[in-house]
Design an enzyme around this catalytic site. Structure first.
Site, short mmCIF file in Angstrom:
data_model
loop_
_atom_site.label_atom_id
_atom_site.label_comp_id
_atom_site.label_asym_id
_atom_site.label_seq_id
_atom_site.Cartn_x
_atom_site.Cartn_y
_atom_site.Cartn_z
N TYR A 283 -14.20 -3.44 10.65
CA TYR A 283 -12.90 -2.77 10.56
C TYR A 283 -12.13 -2.93 11.88
O TYR A 283 -10.98 -3.38 11.88
CB TYR A 283 -13.06 -1.28 10.22
CG TYR A 283 -11.72 -0.58 10.18
CD1 TYR A 283 -10.79 -0.89 9.20
CD2 TYR A 283 -11.36 0.35 11.16
CE1 TYR A 283 -9.54 -0.29 9.18
CE2 TYR A 283 -10.11 0.96 11.14
CZ TYR A 283 -9.20 0.63 10.15
OH TYR A 283 -7.95 1.21 10.14
N ARG B 221 -1.67 -1.46 -5.90
CA ARG B 221 -2.32 -1.79 -7.17
C ARG B 221 -2.09 -0.72 -8.22
O ARG B 221 -2.09 -1.00 -9.40
CB ARG B 221 -3.83 -1.99 -6.93
CG ARG B 221 -4.13 -3.22 -6.08
CD ARG B 221 -5.56 -3.25 -5.62
NE ARG B 221 -5.85 -2.06 -4.80
CZ ARG B 221 -7.02 -1.80 -4.24
NH1 ARG B 221 -8.01 -2.64 -4.39
NH2 ARG B 221 -7.18 -0.71 -3.51
N SER C 9 -4.51 -0.54 14.48
CA SER C 9 -5.24 0.72 14.66
C SER C 9 -5.76 0.75 16.09
O SER C 9 -5.99 -0.30 16.70
CB SER C 9 -6.43 0.77 13.69
OG SER C 9 -7.32 1.81 14.05
N GLY D 176 -0.99 7.72 1.24
CA GLY D 176 -1.02 7.78 2.70
C GLY D 176 0.24 7.30 3.42
O GLY D 176 1.36 7.67 3.06
N LEU E 74 -6.58 8.90 15.09
CA LEU E 74 -6.97 9.85 14.05
C LEU E 74 -5.75 10.36 13.27
O LEU E 74 -4.86 10.96 13.85
CB LEU E 74 -7.69 11.04 14.70
CG LEU E 74 -8.33 12.06 13.78
CD1 LEU E 74 -9.58 11.49 13.13
CD2 LEU E 74 -8.67 13.33 14.56
N PHE F 5 -7.67 7.48 3.46
CA PHE F 5 -8.43 6.54 4.29
C PHE F 5 -9.92 6.88 4.37
O PHE F 5 -10.78 6.03 4.12
CB PHE F 5 -7.79 6.53 5.69
CG PHE F 5 -8.47 5.63 6.68
CD1 PHE F 5 -8.21 4.27 6.70
CD2 PHE F 5 -9.38 6.14 7.60
CE1 PHE F 5 -8.84 3.43 7.62
CE2 PHE F 5 -10.01 5.32 8.51
CZ PHE F 5 -9.74 3.96 8.53
N GLY G 168 0.82 -1.22 0.00
CA GLY G 168 0.00 0.00 0.00
C GLY G 168 0.85 1.25 0.00
O GLY G 168 0.57 2.20 0.74
#
Ligand code: NDP
Ligand code: 8X3
Length: 251
Positions: free
Chosen positions: A149, A34, A136, A13, A181, A187, A9
């Protein structure tokens, strides 16, 4: 020769910032995702220390073939940053789309374990390596609409700790980074599919940045080999885990 990191990824971000930071710190980085055009643009900017490599973490065949598909000089991956992931929707569980749940599981859980499965044996064989996962705070604290999630990130945390249990005594390290945050990434646009709603998430706040996450990762991977950071939970100063709910009867 400088050490090699693979970041999933890396087209946006955190992943993009992590790739940039590691190259700046002297690492060779295999930047995956991707959107190959973005990875190629990054390589154009950062030079030969960055190898753009198209990879969809939900494509089990491509992930299994990953170690052998890399150019020979890039096959010994020292650091794997399992960053690719996403949240979809924030509606109550009873109104969520099953296809969104499936996609979060396929990316955040199956994708992450497949990439780990592909690269971990080489690290153990070389007795050298580090798996850095992006968990997270959603894996630590529940919130309305967090359902799959948050559960996927709780999986990532426990998977990290269980990997550690199997790796104890080796020189292979494993760390879970657990941000709260964090603004300036795609995102929330991915989550809501709506730029205005995404922007409202960060309104009036000073959120973490991708560079803050990259800083934490740059730190954990350069500590002396006997030091393993198991977990880092990070929040901006404007956020706190204080969301216990009590529903009261109306008089
Ligand atoms: P972004 O949406 O900005 O970036 C997500 C990255 O994941 C993109 O590069 C995207 O690349 C990649 N990705 C998504 N699906 C796939 C797939 N199937 N195969 C390969 N790559 C994929 O999100 P962030 O940078 O904000 O988030 C990165 C990670 O950090 C995620 O795991 C997220 O859950 C976690 N996180 C984010 C927080 C935040 O507030 N932003 C806080 C805590 C954790 P591409 O589309 O090109 O494939
Ligand atoms: C991203 C942070 O609070 O939106 O993982 O779940 S949160």
């Amino acid at each position: 020769m400088s050490r090699t990191a693979l970041v999933t990824g890396a087209t946006a971000g955190f992943g993009n910032a992590i790739a940039r930071r590691l190259v700046k710190d002297g690492w060779r980085v295999i930047a995956t995702g991707r959107r190959l055009d973005r990875l190629e643009a990054l390589a154009g900017e950062l030079g030969t220390a960055l190898l753009p490599f198209k990879l969809d973490v939900t494509d089990a065949g491509s992930v299994a073939a990953l170690p052998a598909s890399l150019p020979e000089a890039w096959r010994e991956v020292d650091v794997l940053v399992n960053n690719a992931g996403l949240a979809l929707g924030l509606s109550p569980a009873s109104e969520a789309k099953l296809s969104d749940w499936d996609r979060m599981v396929a990316t955040n859980i199956s994708g992450l374990i497949h990439v780990t499965h592909a690269l971990l044996p080489g690290m153990v064989a070389r007795n050298r390596g580090h798996v850095v996962n992006l968990g997270s705070i959603a894996g630590n604290y529940p919130y309305p609409g967090g359902h799959v999630y948050g559960a996927s990130k709780a999986f990532v945390e426990q998977f990290t700790l269980n990997l550690k249990a199997d790796l104890v005594g080796t020189q292979v390290r494993v760390t879970n980074i657990e941000p709260g945050l964090c603004g300036g990434t795609e995102f929330s646009e991915v989550r809501f599919g709506d730029a205005a709603r995404a922007a409202s998430v960060y309104q009036g706040t000073d959120p973490l940045t991708s560079e803050d996450i990259a800083e934490a990762i740059a730190w954990v991977v350069t500590l002396p080999p006997h030091v393993n950071i198991n977990r880092i939970e990070m929040m901006p100063t404007c956020q706190a885990p204080a969301s216990l709910a009590v529903k009261r009867r109306t008089p």
